[in-house]
Design an enzyme around this catalytic site. Sequence first.
Site, PDB file in Angstrom:
ATOM      1  N   THR A 346       8.874  -2.403  -1.298  1.00 23.65           N
ATOM      2  CA  THR A 346       7.512  -2.086  -1.738  1.00 23.65           C
ATOM      3  C   THR A 346       6.979  -0.789  -1.111  1.00 23.65           C
ATOM      4  OG1 THR A 346       6.777  -3.569  -0.004  1.00 23.65           O
ATOM      5  CG2 THR A 346       6.815  -4.456  -2.223  1.00 23.65           C
ATOM      6  N   ASP A 347       5.784  -0.388  -1.567  1.00 20.27           N
ATOM      7  CA  ASP A 347       5.176   0.857  -1.079  1.00 20.27           C
ATOM      8  C   ASP A 347       4.145   0.588   0.014  1.00 20.27           C
ATOM      9  OD1 ASP A 347       6.469   2.262  -3.257  1.00 20.27           O
ATOM     10  OD2 ASP A 347       4.950   1.363  -4.528  1.00 20.27           O
ATOM     11  N   SER A 372      -0.381   1.509   3.530  1.00 15.72           N
ATOM     12  CA  SER A 372      -0.231   1.775   2.105  1.00 15.72           C
ATOM     13  C   SER A 372       0.393   3.156   2.007  1.00 15.72           C
ATOM     14  CB  SER A 372      -1.594   1.750   1.429  1.00 15.72           C
ATOM     15  OG  SER A 372      -1.453   2.188   0.118  1.00 15.72           O
ATOM     16  N   ARG A 373       1.629   3.223   1.495  1.00 18.48           N
ATOM     17  CA  ARG A 373       2.354   4.496   1.583  1.00 18.48           C
ATOM     18  C   ARG A 373       1.978   5.484   0.509  1.00 18.48           C
ATOM     19  NH1 ARG A 373       6.611   0.917   2.542  1.00 18.48           N
ATOM     20  NH2 ARG A 373       6.638   0.465   4.753  1.00 18.48           N
ATOM     21  N   VAL A 374       1.490   5.032  -0.637  1.00 19.61           N
ATOM     22  CA  VAL A 374       1.153   6.013  -1.676  1.00 19.61           C
ATOM     23  C   VAL A 374      -0.317   5.986  -2.075  1.00 19.61           C
ATOM     24  CG1 VAL A 374       3.463   6.130  -2.669  1.00 19.61           C
ATOM     25  CG2 VAL A 374       1.886   4.423  -3.509  1.00 19.61           C
TER      26      VAL A 374
END
Length: 528
Positions: A346-347, A372-374
Amino acid sequence: MTPSVDNNLKQSYQHLFEHLEQSRQRVQPSFVLQEIGTVKSVSAGIAIVHGLPNAGFEELLRFPGDIYGIAFNIDEHEIGVIMLGDYSQLNAGDEVKRTRRVVDIPVGADLIGRVIDPLGRALDGKGNLTCKQRMAIERPAPEIMTRSPVTEPLQTGLKVLDALIPIGKGQRELIMGDRQTGKTSIAIDAILNQKDKNVLCVYCAIGQKSASVAKILATLKHHNAFEYTVVMVTEGNDPPGLDYIAPYAATSIGEYFMEQGKDVLIVYDDLTQHARSYRELSLLLRRPPGREAFPGDIFYLHSRLLERSTHLNEAHGGGSMTALPIIETEEQNMSAYIPTNLISITDGQIYLSPSLFSLGILPAVDVGKSVSRVGGKAQRAAYRKVSGALKLAYAQFEELETFARFGARLDASSLQLIEHGQRIRSCLKQAESSPQSVAAQIVILLALTNGLFDSIDLAAMDSAQSAAIEGLTSLPQSIIGKLEQAETIEEHDKHIILDMLSQTLKPFTESTLRTGDKAQFMVEEANG
Ligand code: ATP
Ligand code: MG
């Protein structure tokens, strides 16, 4: 017999013969060979079938009584079949037929507002589905060239997420935590917040207790969320085969809408149960067990599922599918097999802490362990302006709070940080099923980062926040519009908002104790 009667009879016969001859010519007898297999054994959601030498991998097989199964283990002499229906009536020796198709599900706008099972059967007593189109449940993920970056935020209505762990449309964000820490509540709140936002939601409950499902359905109904939501349910007593196909079937429904250019939010609740059902099936099919007895392809199980959620580019309709998979951890162990697999797929993840939950800090999001990476790139400017300072102040507060608990004497500035941190925590708390609008969130966050809450007693924070939100209505419409869009707030507008806030918060401000004195007093009290 008179000659005329004789003639008539002759004519009728001739007619009849001609007709028969025509019919005979029309009939072209041909032989269709049908493979018929036999059940060798059936138990615990698995059937072993003899015969059917040409059956393909994942082909749907039909058993007597309209029960279906998936050909899953194709061996030389027999087939291991995952049963999708009530197999208790089946016996050894029963006939099995091929269907020459894979598992598919009806898709269409009729599904909105319905509760179905993974085979597309209605569970809500509102009659059969009338969708014309069907889609296979296993479909390849969209290719890289058809995808575009995540640029639009998906508002969850929860301040702690929208400000600190923002999610973008097309992102896959994991929700993880021990049992009973509010995982489902976060996902349901995110669905409730999509009302009138043109986002279609799919909620997929996998192997849950009927009571939990009933509670969720009641919440969705109470908030009119069925207007834009499809619910897919398998319950604890369903065969494990249904649990196994449920998320794929739900994803196909989501994809149908995404491919029409719509935005979709899909929740899988939860993938731990999905992995367990798959492990059960694999062990019964005698596949070799690996780590934690899961089969070797367990990573592929979830990666091929979540890879299907994305943001399509304009040439492909511009639709998106945002996924919120949920997993349950045991004893807060984030590094167990399934959690680490999913973290890497997941991101980002939202980690829910049981200790925060027991302290009543709800939603129990552990900001330090969540990421939250994006989503940050998609976050709106107004949020981005406040979130940096907020995150830093909150992290400092959490560190100092631990110190203070051990009885360390703190200087005035540290005490100030603790006071401020407590206000942040109070503002990030939010009751269940009460998502907040963007404007309300921004107003609260502005007041918070500008220290307007710092001189308000903690006990009065809830009413102070409500007052601040009510104060919104006194602002000019143009400013409210900008807040709703969460665009950058110009200095001029910011002054107007802050003026309004200091006016409305004035009654709550304490005059007796100055901030520093109060914090000192509290820490001394805590130290006994
Ligand atoms: P399970 O492991 O059983 O699936 P879960 O992690 O999904 O549990 P929930 O069912 O969402 O947890 O929530 C557990 C309990 O906490 C519920 O009774 C719910 O009402 C309560 N709860 C969750 N979030 C909040 C909140 N923000 N405010 C108040 N109560 C909450
Ligand atoms: Mg739950």
